[in-house]
Design an enzyme around this catalytic site. Sequence first.
Site, PDB file in Angstrom:
ATOM      1  N   GLU A  89     -43.043  83.190  47.998  1.00 58.20           N
ATOM      2  CA  GLU A  89     -41.756  83.173  48.590  1.00 58.20           C
ATOM      3  C   GLU A  89     -40.891  84.516  47.751  1.00 58.20           C
ATOM      4  OE1 GLU A  89     -39.046  80.023  47.485  1.00 58.20           O
ATOM      5  OE2 GLU A  89     -37.808  80.275  49.063  1.00 58.20           O
TER       6      GLU A  89
ATOM      7  N   LYS B 222     -37.213  80.044  57.130  1.00 58.92           N
ATOM      8  CA  LYS B 222     -36.995  78.624  56.350  1.00 58.92           C
ATOM      9  C   LYS B 222     -35.808  78.117  56.751  1.00 58.92           C
ATOM     10  CE  LYS B 222     -36.488  77.612  51.527  1.00 58.92           C
ATOM     11  NZ  LYS B 222     -36.224  78.144  50.087  1.00 58.92           N
TER      12      LYS B 222
ATOM     13  N   CYS C  41     -41.100  76.883  50.593  1.00 59.55           N
ATOM     14  CA  CYS C  41     -40.468  76.261  49.228  1.00 59.55           C
ATOM     15  C   CYS C  41     -39.532  74.763  49.808  1.00 59.55           C
ATOM     16  CB  CYS C  41     -39.469  77.046  48.641  1.00 59.55           C
ATOM     17  SG  CYS C  41     -39.215  76.631  46.915  1.00 59.55           S
TER      18      CYS C  41
END
Lengths: 298, 298
Positions: free
Chosen positions: A46, A119, A156
């Site tokens: 990330e 994300k 994540c």
Amino acid sequence: MTQRQTLQAALIQQRCTGNPADNLARATAAVEQAATDGARLVVLQELFNTTYFCQTENPACFELAEPVPGPATTALGRLAARLGVVIVAPLFERRAPGLYHNSAAVLDSDGRLAGIYRKMHIPDDPGYYEKFYFTPGDGIWRPIRTRVGHLGVLICWDQWFPEAARLMTLAGADILLYPTAIGWDPGEAPAERTRQQEAWLTVQRAHAIANSLPLLCCNRTGFEPVPGGNVESGIEFWGSSFACGPQGEMLAQAPAGDEAVLMVTLDLGRTEEVRRSWPFLRDRRIDSYGELTARWRD
Amino acid sequence: MTQRQTLQAALIQQRCTGNPADNLARATAAVEQAATDGARLVVLQELFNTTYFCQTENPACFELAEPVPGPATTALGRLAARLGVVIVAPLFERRAPGLYHNSAAVLDSDGRLAGIYRKMHIPDDPGYYEKFYFTPGDGIWRPIRTRVGHLGVLICWDQWFPEAARLMTLAGADILLYPTAIGWDPGEAPAERTRQQEAWLTVQRAHAIANSLPLLCCNRTGFEPVPGGNVESGIEFWGSSFACGPQGEMLAQAPAGDEAVLMVTLDLGRTEEVRRSWPFLRDRRIDSYGELTARWRD
């Protein structure tokens, strides 16, 4: 008969410095090494070319964002084409003036931009002030089509939400991929550290199991101090990047505190084999799942 | 301040015989022992008073079903009232002529039938012919209210579906509970045995993590041969009943091959504490989860 199809993949676990060009150069060298070792899919962590700047809320950090396509993805696209590998490149995306995302660009092995994932679940807690920087993604949970398969790229915080893994699965993902940046507060008690890291590992292995898919998780390593904080405060990223198979079985894992080019061979044919034994997709009670869109079932 | 509330629970892991009265008597003795040891919540295993008859499809086995309320739940209700404990009693339910469920009756500590959960996800694979016997539940994923909390009771195959755990959570479950009956085919290779049992453990721990809830899983033990089969064929139930906390941390686990009264103390106050650190419920993208009701996202 189940199709046997293996895929060599590599996870690039790195420390990051405050110099994006340096991070890109070291990532490039690691991708070259992975390709030499036979990888056809390479996953970066990330925000691979910056430090984890979300430890504070600082408007100056928006300068780190870049468009996609843009300098980093253009360089990585050329690298992907030269080496014949697919590269998953998570980075801070400037989508429009004042509109930024925590994204992952995927470069296909011909260098083309295969797709981008933005994300969807954005965390915000002390040391991880992501809601300040990142607009939540507005995608529709579609895997990105590449020459090595349909990549269910998530990032994540997404890893804590079974909904995300399931939606990628239902849209035909061949692999679940989680670039991450997670670590410990140096002041955290050892027992709490263990619980956190075990939980992180367990919840992702469970996505592999519940969906009968192989899973790749690439996490950052190294200590990054809080900008302007005292020398002890910061995040100790716990590395431990790993790959598991469709029964959650561990295939490979990197160390916590060192950089690594973690190589793993995935047997993509195992998914259908496992689903024939444990046919979860057959038995989902879709007639009864409507309230999964509720915030709370009062 | 987070409310501190602890709960002593017991999981009754047993072998079963072909004699339901004997199974009930031994379960009763184990519940008495658990209460003596301080348990206020006692969980029995799936189909606690019969063998796992689903190894074959035999219409005569429908004779094993009983109504709720019925003889077993009446006896257990009296036991619950006498001991002042809540009992989760999974059994083969005859709901109407020709309509049978794999159910769990919950007896509150005053002996009253607090509620019933009817297994929603029904498996069917060699040795586990449940679709022949059990009509899928038609409930709405509501925890059962008792004097020790809101019990998110699910049964065995449900444990592979993150949707079930999530829906119970969103409806206010304080604990996730999984009575199960799972084991190995004696002919299975050791590596496959390990993968299966690890997957079973991992996926349930992950439900605890994703929902920040403690979880109790009570599994059957002992070898049960296939009726009319050769002596080696059957299921070796793997026991290993366990309890974990809201970060998936293991609190207690029973052995694989022996009966056990597994005691555990749950700290129900930890759920809100953990959710404040890892606020998954805050960040669910409910605007984007609609297609979880799709069979496949073609």
